[in-house]
Design a protein around this motif. Structure first.
Motif, mmCIF file in Angstrom:
data_model
loop_
_atom_site.group_PDB
_atom_site.id
_atom_site.type_symbol
_atom_site.label_atom_id
_atom_site.label_comp_id
_atom_site.label_asym_id
_atom_site.label_seq_id
_atom_site.Cartn_x
_atom_site.Cartn_y
_atom_site.Cartn_z
ATOM 1 N N HIS A 190 48.093 36.540 50.378
ATOM 2 C CA HIS A 190 47.094 35.862 49.418
ATOM 3 C C HIS A 190 45.985 34.919 50.077
ATOM 4 O O HIS A 190 45.810 34.379 49.424
ATOM 5 C CB HIS A 190 47.935 35.456 48.366
ATOM 6 C CG HIS A 190 47.229 35.646 47.026
ATOM 7 N ND1 HIS A 190 47.080 36.662 46.411
ATOM 8 C CD2 HIS A 190 46.345 34.786 46.335
ATOM 9 C CE1 HIS A 190 46.414 36.690 45.260
ATOM 10 N NE2 HIS A 190 46.166 35.348 45.066
ATOM 11 N N CYS A 213 40.297 41.466 43.704
ATOM 12 C CA CYS A 213 40.353 39.990 43.009
ATOM 13 C C CYS A 213 41.412 39.807 42.068
ATOM 14 O O CYS A 213 41.515 38.616 41.621
ATOM 15 C CB CYS A 213 38.717 39.698 42.569
ATOM 16 S SG CYS A 213 37.672 39.276 43.616
ATOM 17 N N TRP A 222 43.128 36.209 41.656
ATOM 18 C CA TRP A 222 42.286 35.017 42.167
ATOM 19 C C TRP A 222 41.654 34.528 41.329
ATOM 20 O O TRP A 222 40.703 35.073 40.408
ATOM 21 C CB TRP A 222 41.260 35.607 43.184
ATOM 22 C CG TRP A 222 41.849 36.220 44.691
ATOM 23 C CD1 TRP A 222 42.448 37.420 45.002
ATOM 24 C CD2 TRP A 222 42.222 35.414 45.712
ATOM 25 N NE1 TRP A 222 42.976 37.489 46.173
ATOM 26 C CE2 TRP A 222 42.766 36.117 46.813
ATOM 27 C CE3 TRP A 222 41.693 34.098 46.145
ATOM 28 C CZ2 TRP A 222 43.197 35.770 47.924
ATOM 29 C CZ3 TRP A 222 42.144 33.726 47.593
ATOM 30 C CH2 TRP A 222 42.808 34.580 48.416
ATOM 31 N N TYR A 230 35.895 33.374 48.505
ATOM 32 C CA TYR A 230 36.908 33.610 49.300
ATOM 33 C C TYR A 230 36.599 34.387 50.571
ATOM 34 O O TYR A 230 35.689 35.279 50.499
ATOM 35 C CB TYR A 230 37.988 34.246 48.625
ATOM 36 C CG TYR A 230 38.397 33.356 47.655
ATOM 37 C CD1 TYR A 230 39.116 32.254 47.584
ATOM 38 C CD2 TYR A 230 38.044 33.809 46.182
ATOM 39 C CE1 TYR A 230 39.487 31.708 46.311
ATOM 40 C CE2 TYR A 230 38.410 33.168 45.001
ATOM 41 C CZ TYR A 230 39.175 32.006 45.222
ATOM 42 O OH TYR A 230 39.204 31.153 43.989
#
Ligand SMILES: *[C@@H]1O[C@H](CO)[C@@H](O)[C@H](O)[C@H]1NC(C)=O
Ligand SMILES: *[C@@H]1O[C@H](CO)[C@@H](O)[C@H](O)[C@H]1NC(C)=O
Length: 183
Positions: free
Chosen positions: A25, A36, A39, A44
């Motif tokens: 992760h 995603c 998240w 990121y």
């Protein structure tokens, strides 16, 4: 005593499983259907292609691939900025991107040296021709070519390798954004 050791083993297994989950992760994996998922909204690193300046914006389950700008280095050569996960901006050097090279150089003595097992763009090769390299164990390199697809008009077109999704697709983001033939 016996139940204590069983509890310990269960605990250790739990810790190992949690660690594995955390490790997977660290970056947004664009080769997944819902990259995603899980998240929080934000910027990121991508798992494949951070060395080419790519990063991702997560918004709900929606992933958007963004690209850091290319600047001129001190010697006037183009230099790709990379996404820094701590400051969340594009910088020249960062610990957030473990990629040492962004493409496989077949002219090198050991083209796959230092590269994790996966597929890569070829340096000095026009990715529009569909070729890509597959690195295994840092030493085995296989040149592969994306398949061609019937265009429905008696012709065909060539799929292009996309490093972000690690697959051959019609609209490759990584092929479109870099001039690979310039090396
Ligand atoms: C990047 O930062 C996020 C938090 O914003 C964290 O969950 C993730 O593990 C970090 N990834 C890397 C590669 O540092
Ligand atoms: C790619 O690089 C080559 C060699 O530097 C140059 O001749 C060519 O015009 C470039 N192509 C694009 C699309 O920028």
């Amino acid at each position: 005593m016996k139940s204590l050791s069983v509890t310990l083993i269960v605990l250790l297994v739990l810790i190992a499983v949690t660690n594995a989950a955390l490790e997977t992760h660290l970056c947004v994996d664009m080769s997944h259907d819902t990259p995603c998922k899980g998240w929080p909204a934000g910027l990121y690193p991508v798992c494949f292609g951070c060395g080419m300046g790519f990063f991702a914006e997560c918004q709900g389950d929606e992933a958007t691939v963004l690209n850091c700008p290319t600047v001129q280095d001190a010697n006037g050569y183009p230099s790709i900025l990379m996404f820094d996960n701590v400051t969340k901006i594009c910088v020249e050097k960062t610990d957030s991107c473990p990629e040492k090279k962004s493409c496989v150089d077949m002219a090198a003595f050991a083209p796959c040296e230092g590269l994790p097992d996966r597929r890569y763009h070829l340096c000095n090769n026009d990715c529009k021709l569909g070729y890509f390299a597959w690195c295994n164990n840092e030493k085995d390199v296989t040149i592969k070519r994306c398949t061609h697809v019937d265009d429905g008009n008696g012709g065909y077109y060539r799929l292009r390798f996309d490093t972000l999704s690690q697959s051959c697709i019609e609209e490759s983001t990584s092929c479109a954004s870099h001039n690979w033939s310039s090396g």
